[in-house]
Design a protein around this motif. Structure first.
Motif, PDB file in Angstrom:
ATOM      1  N   LYS A  62       0.827  -1.212   0.000  1.00 20.30           N
ATOM      2  CA  LYS A  62       0.000   0.000   0.000  1.00 20.30           C
ATOM      3  C   LYS A  62       0.860   1.260   0.000  1.00 20.30           C
ATOM      4  CE  LYS A  62      -3.919   0.446   0.280  1.00 20.30           C
ATOM      5  NZ  LYS A  62      -4.939   0.637  -0.794  1.00 20.30           N
ATOM      6  N   ARG A  63       2.061   1.183   0.594  1.00 18.71           N
ATOM      7  CA  ARG A  63       2.956   2.337   0.628  1.00 18.71           C
ATOM      8  C   ARG A  63       3.758   2.503  -0.658  1.00 18.71           C
ATOM      9  NH1 ARG A  63       5.481   1.771   6.782  1.00 18.71           N
ATOM     10  NH2 ARG A  63       3.639   2.581   7.894  1.00 18.71           N
ATOM     11  N   THR A  64       3.693   1.513  -1.525  1.00 25.59           N
ATOM     12  CA  THR A  64       4.436   1.574  -2.787  1.00 25.59           C
ATOM     13  C   THR A  64       3.922   2.717  -3.654  1.00 25.59           C
ATOM     14  OG1 THR A  64       4.916  -0.795  -2.771  1.00 25.59           O
ATOM     15  CG2 THR A  64       4.979   0.315  -4.913  1.00 25.59           C
ATOM     16  N   LYS A  65       4.838   3.473  -4.195  1.00 24.98           N
ATOM     17  CA  LYS A  65       4.480   4.575  -5.087  1.00 24.98           C
ATOM     18  C   LYS A  65       4.678   4.138  -6.541  1.00 24.98           C
ATOM     19  CE  LYS A  65       3.884   7.480  -1.644  1.00 24.98           C
ATOM     20  NZ  LYS A  65       2.524   7.945  -1.261  1.00 24.98           N
ATOM     21  N   ILE A  66       3.664   4.373  -7.351  1.00 24.86           N
ATOM     22  CA  ILE A  66       3.802   4.140  -8.786  1.00 24.86           C
ATOM     23  C   ILE A  66       4.376   5.425  -9.366  1.00 24.86           C
ATOM     24  CG2 ILE A  66       2.587   3.613 -10.938  1.00 24.86           C
ATOM     25  CD1 ILE A  66       0.555   2.039  -9.310  1.00 24.86           C
ATOM     26  N   ARG A  67       5.692   5.483  -9.441  1.00 25.80           N
ATOM     27  CA  ARG A  67       6.375   6.727  -9.810  1.00 25.80           C
ATOM     28  C   ARG A  67       6.294   7.015 -11.307  1.00 25.80           C
ATOM     29  NH1 ARG A  67       8.446   8.398  -5.224  1.00 25.80           N
ATOM     30  NH2 ARG A  67       9.076   6.885  -3.627  1.00 25.80           N
ATOM     31  N   LYS A  68       6.202   5.971 -12.111  1.00 28.03           N
ATOM     32  CA  LYS A  68       6.014   6.150 -13.556  1.00 28.03           C
ATOM     33  C   LYS A  68       4.741   5.410 -13.922  1.00 28.03           C
ATOM     34  CE  LYS A  68       9.313   6.413 -16.484  1.00 28.03           C
ATOM     35  NZ  LYS A  68      10.443   6.100 -17.411  1.00 28.03           N
ATOM     36  N   ASP A 191      -5.809  -0.749  -8.253  1.00 28.77           N
ATOM     37  CA  ASP A 191      -4.614  -0.075  -7.769  1.00 28.77           C
ATOM     38  C   ASP A 191      -3.769  -1.019  -6.923  1.00 28.77           C
ATOM     39  OD1 ASP A 191      -3.267   2.573  -7.793  1.00 28.77           O
ATOM     40  OD2 ASP A 191      -3.487   2.448  -5.618  1.00 28.77           O
ATOM     41  N   TYR A 192      -4.436  -1.910  -6.184  1.00 28.82           N
ATOM     42  CA  TYR A 192      -3.691  -2.848  -5.341  1.00 28.82           C
ATOM     43  C   TYR A 192      -2.880  -3.829  -6.190  1.00 28.82           C
ATOM     44  CZ  TYR A 192      -2.569  -6.378  -1.858  1.00 28.82           C
ATOM     45  OH  TYR A 192      -1.897  -7.248  -1.045  1.00 28.82           O
ATOM     46  N   GLY A 203       9.837  -1.189  -8.343  1.00 27.76           N
ATOM     47  CA  GLY A 203       9.470   0.140  -8.803  1.00 27.76           C
ATOM     48  C   GLY A 203       9.518   0.338 -10.304  1.00 27.76           C
ATOM     49  N   LYS A 204       9.758  -0.711 -11.077  1.00 26.76           N
ATOM     50  CA  LYS A 204       9.801  -0.559 -12.535  1.00 26.76           C
ATOM     51  C   LYS A 204       8.456  -0.082 -13.082  1.00 26.76           C
ATOM     52  CE  LYS A 204      13.285  -3.998 -13.919  1.00 26.76           C
ATOM     53  NZ  LYS A 204      13.510  -5.198 -14.772  1.00 26.76           N
ATOM     54  N   GLN A 205       8.498   0.637 -14.192  1.00 29.37           N
ATOM     55  CA  GLN A 205       7.283   1.039 -14.894  1.00 29.37           C
ATOM     56  C   GLN A 205       6.606  -0.207 -15.466  1.00 29.37           C
ATOM     57  OE1 GLN A 205       7.878   3.566 -18.337  1.00 29.37           O
ATOM     58  NE2 GLN A 205       5.820   4.446 -18.160  1.00 29.37           N
ATOM     59  N   LEU A 206       5.283  -0.284 -15.333  1.00 25.99           N
ATOM     60  CA  LEU A 206       4.548  -1.440 -15.817  1.00 25.99           C
ATOM     61  C   LEU A 206       4.106  -1.249 -17.267  1.00 25.99           C
ATOM     62  CD1 LEU A 206       2.284  -2.289 -12.731  1.00 25.99           C
ATOM     63  CD2 LEU A 206       4.552  -3.176 -13.295  1.00 25.99           C
ATOM     64  N   LEU A 207       4.192  -2.322 -18.036  1.00 28.59           N
ATOM     65  CA  LEU A 207       3.689  -2.341 -19.402  1.00 28.59           C
ATOM     66  C   LEU A 207       2.555  -3.368 -19.437  1.00 28.59           C
ATOM     67  CD1 LEU A 207       5.727  -2.096 -22.645  1.00 28.59           C
ATOM     68  CD2 LEU A 207       3.706  -3.531 -22.529  1.00 28.59           C
ATOM     69  N   LEU A 208       1.336  -2.889 -19.654  1.00 28.56           N
ATOM     70  CA  LEU A 208       0.148  -3.702 -19.451  1.00 28.56           C
ATOM     71  C   LEU A 208      -0.696  -3.764 -20.709  1.00 28.56           C
ATOM     72  CD1 LEU A 208      -0.861  -2.095 -16.027  1.00 28.56           C
ATOM     73  CD2 LEU A 208       0.517  -4.158 -16.364  1.00 28.56           C
ATOM     74  N   LYS A 209      -1.404  -4.868 -20.867  1.00 24.28           N
ATOM     75  CA  LYS A 209      -2.369  -4.942 -21.969  1.00 24.28           C
ATOM     76  C   LYS A 209      -3.559  -5.784 -21.563  1.00 24.28           C
ATOM     77  CE  LYS A 209      -2.488  -9.223 -24.026  1.00 24.28           C
ATOM     78  NZ  LYS A 209      -3.631  -9.986 -24.523  1.00 24.28           N
ATOM     79  N   SER A 210      -4.707  -5.322 -21.969  1.00 25.55           N
ATOM     80  CA  SER A 210      -5.933  -6.094 -21.862  1.00 25.55           C
ATOM     81  C   SER A 210      -6.979  -5.440 -22.745  1.00 25.55           C
ATOM     82  CB  SER A 210      -6.451  -6.151 -20.426  1.00 25.55           C
ATOM     83  OG  SER A 210      -7.724  -6.768 -20.413  1.00 25.55           O
ATOM     84  N   LYS A 222      -7.521   8.965 -15.903  1.00 23.68           N
ATOM     85  CA  LYS A 222      -7.852   9.751 -14.712  1.00 23.68           C
ATOM     86  C   LYS A 222      -7.104   9.222 -13.491  1.00 23.68           C
ATOM     87  CE  LYS A 222     -11.853  11.424 -12.066  1.00 23.68           C
ATOM     88  NZ  LYS A 222     -13.342  11.383 -11.944  1.00 23.68           N
ATOM     89  N   CYS A 223      -7.014   7.901 -13.376  1.00 26.28           N
ATOM     90  CA  CYS A 223      -6.314   7.287 -12.235  1.00 26.28           C
ATOM     91  C   CYS A 223      -4.798   7.456 -12.351  1.00 26.28           C
ATOM     92  CB  CYS A 223      -6.642   5.802 -12.155  1.00 26.28           C
ATOM     93  SG  CYS A 223      -8.333   5.415 -11.688  1.00 26.28           S
ATOM     94  N   TYR A 224      -4.286   7.375 -13.585  1.00 25.46           N
ATOM     95  CA  TYR A 224      -2.845   7.434 -13.825  1.00 25.46           C
ATOM     96  C   TYR A 224      -2.588   8.477 -14.920  1.00 25.46           C
ATOM     97  CZ  TYR A 224      -3.580   3.007 -11.469  1.00 25.46           C
ATOM     98  OH  TYR A 224      -3.999   2.044 -10.576  1.00 25.46           O
ATOM     99  N   PRO A 225      -2.535   9.751 -14.534  1.00 27.57           N
ATOM    100  CA  PRO A 225      -2.488  10.844 -15.524  1.00 27.57           C
ATOM    101  C   PRO A 225      -1.298  10.765 -16.482  1.00 27.57           C
ATOM    102  CG  PRO A 225      -3.014  11.694 -13.342  1.00 27.57           C
ATOM    103  CD  PRO A 225      -2.623  10.261 -13.158  1.00 27.57           C
ATOM    104  N   GLY A 226      -0.214  10.156 -16.043  1.00 25.59           N
ATOM    105  CA  GLY A 226       0.969  10.062 -16.898  1.00 25.59           C
ATOM    106  C   GLY A 226       0.983   8.842 -17.792  1.00 25.59           C
TER     107      GLY A 226
END
Length: 369
Positions: A62-68, A191-192, A203-210, A222-226
């Motif tokens: 929960k304390r993890t920051k999604i920095r990218k 988010d979890y 902390g790596k940036q995630l690359l996702l598909k669905s 809206k949740c992840y503006p970047g």
């Protein structure tokens, strides 16, 4: 007489409380009782280590920051999203959901070794819709991980089709059209799962598909503006025929009640296609042009590496040259891949033409008469 048990059922790693909610709200036919009991048994065995994993890691996750914010690959089912993600995730700068962190999300830390060995065997031939194989070093859709802890997932439609009533699960993908309570539930769960895998990747940036994410591009932005979006598109005749084939085969493997008819599957596939893209076009065009890129599947297949370079440049992603040897190795491994072929019936052609004319026009595909 019950059906043969499916040890690679997509809910085999479902968290026990979520499985019980799904089971309570959906009928299960007599021939599928054995499969349901097996899922209950496996979920029950996994419940204690899952709880311990949650207890130990909940706070640091929960304390993890999604920095990218993530890079998303979107597009309808069978549009080439899997090939594109498989290729891009060869770049070691990205994190992603592997089979253990997807199918058995709640147990992917303490029991990783045991589950990896089991899944390596069970996942063989587990993609009935094409000739690709699931392997432990290739990504899966993160929404399958969410489906193990939440009732809000389109994939539940294939498990509980209920003769066509299971289309209710389609609405869960259009999350920004739901009431505030459901939106909050979805955001917490989604988010979890992203924070947990970000934590596991350091902390790596995630690359996702669905394909499911194509229903909610605006909500994700809206949740992840970047966040950045790669929208891959393909000839709609091919996409619809291949998706109907996929839904039919997956429903045959996973459904626990009355399957939907072929007619219902065709109609749902086309109606959902129409609904998704009328929404997706608006949402993609509403964001800054540097945050999204459209890729035509047919062109991408002719020069995948060239298009990957274009994607990196347009979206401002660094590291193409460093990742190039990894891309080359994967592309070399796929040289003998053969695509499925389908025959378009006049009836299906007419249904596609009637609903998807706007898509043909938008992307410049020729409509057959």
């Amino acid at each position: 007489m019950g059906k043969k048990l499916n040890l690679s059922h997509n809910l085999m790693g479902c968290r026990l409380d979520n499985w019980l909610r799904l089971k309570k709200s959906n009928p299960i036919t007599a021939e599928n009782k054995g499969q349901a009991r097996l899922i209950t048994a496996v979920s029950s065995v996994l419940a204690v280590p899952a709880f311990l994993e949650w207890l130990v890691f909940y706070v640091p996750i929960k304390r993890t920051k999604i920095r990218k914010d993530p890079v998303y690959i979107v597009g309808y089912w069978r549009s080439g999203t899997t090939f594109l993600q498989n290729l891009l995730t060869r770049d070691p700068q990205f994190g992603w959901f592997d089979p253990v962190r997807t199918v058995t999300f709640s147990n992917c830390i303490f029991m990783k070794g045991i589950l990896a060995k089991a899944q390596k065997k069970l996942l063989q031939g587990a993609r009935p819709m094409d000739n690709l194989e699931y392997t432990l070093d290739l990504p899966m859709e993160e929404v399958f991980a969410q489906a193990t802890i939440s009732t809000q997932a389109i994939s539940h439609m294939l498990v509980f089709p209920d003769g066509g009533k299971g289309v209710k699960y389609i609405e869960t993908a259009f999350i920004d059209e739901q009431d505030e309570k459901r939106q909050q539930e979805w955001r917490r769960a989604y988010d979890y799962i992203l924070k947990k895998v970000t934590y596991l990747y350091g902390g790596k940036q995630l690359l996702l598909k669905s394909p499911e994410n194509t229903c909610r591009i605006g909500a994700l932005k809206k949740c992840y503006p970047g966040a950045k979006f790669i929208n891959i598109y393909r000839n709609p005749y091919t996409v619809v025929m291949s998706t109907v084939n996929m839904f039919t085969k997956e429903m045959g493997l996973f459904c626990l009640n009355e399957p939907a008819s072929h007619q219902v599957i065709e109609d749902v596939t086309i109606d959902l296609f129409e609904r998704i893209y009328k929404k997706a076009f608006r949402e993609l065009n509403a964001m800054p042009p540097e945050d999204h890129i459209d890729i035509k599947y047919e062109d991408f297949c002719k020069d995948p590496e060239g298009y990957v370079k274009q994607i990196y440049g347009h979206l401002g992603i660094d590291g193409f040259e460093e990742a190039k040897p990894y891309f080359d190795a994967y592309l070399d491994s796929q040289k003998n891949y053969r695509k499925n072929k389908f025959e378009l019936t006049p009836e299906l052609r007419d249904k596609i033409n009637a609903k998807l004319g706007f898509y043909f026009e938008y992307y410049g595909y020729e409509m057959q008469k």
